[in-house]
Design a protein around this motif. Structure first.
Motif, PDB file in Angstrom:
ATOM      1  N   GLU A 252       1.635 -15.849   5.951  1.00 11.46           N
ATOM      2  CA  GLU A 252       0.689 -15.237   5.014  1.00 11.46           C
ATOM      3  C   GLU A 252       1.016 -13.744   4.884  1.00 11.46           C
ATOM      4  N   PRO A 253       1.783 -13.377   3.849  1.00  6.55           N
ATOM      5  CA  PRO A 253       2.169 -11.979   3.697  1.00  6.55           C
ATOM      6  C   PRO A 253       1.052 -11.107   3.149  1.00  6.55           C
ATOM      7  N   LEU A 254       1.083  -9.858   3.557  1.00 12.45           N
ATOM      8  CA  LEU A 254       0.151  -8.848   3.069  1.00 12.45           C
ATOM      9  C   LEU A 254       0.970  -7.703   2.470  1.00 12.45           C
ATOM     10  N   PRO A 255       0.606  -7.213   1.267  1.00 12.87           N
ATOM     11  CA  PRO A 255       1.409  -6.176   0.609  1.00 12.87           C
ATOM     12  C   PRO A 255       0.855  -4.774   0.842  1.00 12.87           C
ATOM     13  N   LYS A 256       1.773  -3.806   0.894  1.00  8.87           N
ATOM     14  CA  LYS A 256       1.389  -2.397   0.931  1.00  8.87           C
ATOM     15  C   LYS A 256       2.456  -1.570   0.238  1.00  8.87           C
ATOM     16  N   THR A 257       2.061  -0.416  -0.248  1.00 10.18           N
ATOM     17  CA  THR A 257       3.050   0.517  -0.766  1.00 10.18           C
ATOM     18  C   THR A 257       3.774   1.164   0.412  1.00 10.18           C
ATOM     19  N   SER A 258       4.944   1.708   0.147  1.00  8.43           N
ATOM     20  CA  SER A 258       5.656   2.457   1.182  1.00  8.43           C
ATOM     21  C   SER A 258       5.154   3.893   1.271  1.00  8.43           C
ATOM     22  N   GLY A 259       4.452   4.342   0.239  1.00  7.96           N
ATOM     23  CA  GLY A 259       4.079   5.746   0.145  1.00  7.96           C
ATOM     24  C   GLY A 259       5.161   6.579  -0.501  1.00  7.96           C
ATOM     25  N   ARG A 260       6.285   5.967  -0.774  1.00  9.46           N
ATOM     26  CA  ARG A 260       7.390   6.618  -1.476  1.00  9.46           C
ATOM     27  C   ARG A 260       7.638   5.888  -2.785  1.00  9.46           C
ATOM     28  N   LYS A 261       8.768   5.200  -2.906  1.00  9.91           N
ATOM     29  CA  LYS A 261       9.056   4.562  -4.191  1.00  9.91           C
ATOM     30  C   LYS A 261       8.904   3.052  -4.170  1.00  9.91           C
ATOM     31  N   GLY A 262       8.816   2.452  -2.975  1.00 11.89           N
ATOM     32  CA  GLY A 262       8.818   1.009  -2.906  1.00 11.89           C
ATOM     33  C   GLY A 262       7.589   0.400  -2.278  1.00 11.89           C
ATOM     34  N   MET A 263       7.769  -0.805  -1.737  1.00 13.22           N
ATOM     35  CA  MET A 263       6.687  -1.571  -1.139  1.00 13.22           C
ATOM     36  C   MET A 263       7.196  -2.279   0.100  1.00 13.22           C
ATOM     37  N   GLN A 264       6.264  -2.819   0.883  1.00 12.63           N
ATOM     38  CA  GLN A 264       6.591  -3.695   2.008  1.00 12.63           C
ATOM     39  C   GLN A 264       5.625  -4.872   2.040  1.00 12.63           C
ATOM     40  N   LEU A 265       6.112  -5.996   2.540  1.00  7.94           N
ATOM     41  CA  LEU A 265       5.256  -7.129   2.865  1.00  7.94           C
ATOM     42  C   LEU A 265       5.319  -7.331   4.370  1.00  7.94           C
TER      43      LEU A 265
ATOM     44  N   VAL B   7      -0.198  -1.336  -9.690  1.00  3.32           N
ATOM     45  CA  VAL B   7       0.414  -0.874  -8.447  1.00  3.32           C
ATOM     46  C   VAL B   7       0.955   0.534  -8.650  1.00  3.32           C
ATOM     47  N   ARG B   8       0.581   1.419  -7.750  1.00  4.42           N
ATOM     48  CA  ARG B   8       1.113   2.775  -7.745  1.00  4.42           C
ATOM     49  C   ARG B   8       0.999   3.315  -6.330  1.00  4.42           C
ATOM     50  N   GLN B   9       1.559   4.493  -6.108  1.00  3.62           N
ATOM     51  CA  GLN B   9       1.412   5.143  -4.818  1.00  3.62           C
ATOM     52  C   GLN B   9       0.079   5.895  -4.800  1.00  3.62           C
ATOM     53  N   PHE B  10      -0.610   5.876  -3.667  1.00  2.00           N
ATOM     54  CA  PHE B  10      -1.925   6.486  -3.536  1.00  2.00           C
ATOM     55  C   PHE B  10      -1.886   7.692  -2.612  1.00  2.00           C
ATOM     56  N   ARG B  11      -2.724   8.692  -2.931  1.00  4.02           N
ATOM     57  CA  ARG B  11      -2.862   9.884  -2.099  1.00  4.02           C
ATOM     58  C   ARG B  11      -3.889   9.651  -0.992  1.00  4.02           C
ATOM     59  N   ALA B  12      -3.892  10.555  -0.013  1.00  6.94           N
ATOM     60  CA  ALA B  12      -4.761  10.410   1.153  1.00  6.94           C
ATOM     61  C   ALA B  12      -6.223  10.282   0.759  1.00  6.94           C
TER      62      ALA B  12
END
Length: 305
Positions: free
Chosen positions: A169-182, A268-273
């Protein structure tokens, strides 16, 4: 003489000395060290479970993101005695060391202490101290321009279906840079090379099925206009940026857990703190199930064609 740039604070019964809180660490955004410490303090309830029992690699920027940063695996000089330190094997050490003294960030005082050292980025391996194998599978989605997050989301959805077919069961997140990770929770009973081998087989299978969109090979000249599925993050020596960690970008972006509907709708985009704190208030920890028990193992053998 009183040093007005240094003052003690109490954090969960521990006295820490903070310094230079007005120092700007993100010049393009005017984001200060005090704001970094505030972010990590407020996000701690959802961040700490993803750091617990994991040897921590920090990327520090004492002079801000415009200055020189440096990786730090070994515990720094003068580490307080209340900070947990574990001496562990150091696979892949660039200095040939057999073991290092790793900081383990299990509590809020340690997290605040690290933020005060300008440890902006927090990276962890896919295994915990004393474990027999990785308890997480990670795939990193790295877009080759002009591909971007839209293409990463498309690949993430393909990966979701493929991984689910094997009971993960994968969960997605942004990398905080240009990509993503599962990330997927695992049983933690298999060696890292077995998990990495599985991730590689899945990546290569998706490359064969989607050659115009996906590449699973390391050569950088193959990546333009495609999304590279980096399966090598599952190597025992590799670390991945932790969920909710800040990144050393021009603005204070964060590796941000996402919902699958966001990917399905192309939002989907990168998010700030500051945005991440609002998301945590709305969603809680979208990765709360990641450390959960009862997780599966990866299949040991390739599928039959």
């Amino acid at each position: 003489m009183v040093d007005r740039d240094r003052f003690p604070v109490q954090v969960e019964g521990v006295t820490l000395e903070l310094s230079n809180l007005d120092k700007v660490l993100y010049p393009a955004a005017g984001f200060t060290k005090g704001e970094v410490i505030d972010y990590y303090t407020r996000v701690a309830p959802v961040l700490l479970p993803h750091l617990a029992d994991r040897p921590l690699t920090r990327i520090r920027y004492p002079n801000g993101v415009g200055g020189n940063g440096f990786f730090e695996k070994n515990a720094p000089a003068g580490v307080p005695d209340w900070v947990r330190v574990e001496t562990l094997p150091a696979p892949g050490s660039t200095k040939g060391r057999e073991a290092l003294d790793y900081v383990i960030a299990d509590d809020l005082p340690t997290l605040v202490w690290l933020a005060n050292l300008a440890a902006l980025e927090l990276h962890v391996p896919q295994w915990t101290v004393g474990s027999s194998g990785p308890d997480r599978l990670v795939v990193d989605l790295d877009p080759g321009p002009p591909a971007g997050l839209t293409e990463c989301a498309e690949v993430a959805l393909l990966l979701r279906e493929r991984l689910r077919s094997d009971g993960l069961e994968p969960l997605p997140k942004t990398s905080g840079r240009k990509g993503m990770q599962l990330m997927c929770a695992l049983a933690g009973t298999q060696p890292a090379d077995e998990v990495a081998g599985y991730a590689r087989r899945v990546a290569e299978e998706l490359e064969r099925d989607n050659p115009r969109l996906i590449v699973a090979r390391m050569a950088k000249n193959l990546r333009p206009r495609k999304v590279f599925i980096d399966w090598s993050q599952n190597n025992a020596a590799k670390t991945t940026v932790a969920p909710y960690s800040m990144r050393a970008e021009p603005t204070p972006t964060v590796s941000t857990p996402l919902t699958w509907p966001e990917l399905e709708k192309g939002r989907v985009r990168q998010f700030r703190a500051d945005e991440v704190l609002s998301r945590v208030k709305r969603y809680g920890d979208l990765f709360a199930d990641l450390p959960g028990g009862g997780a599966p193992e990866v299949p040991r053998a390739p599928r039959r064609s």
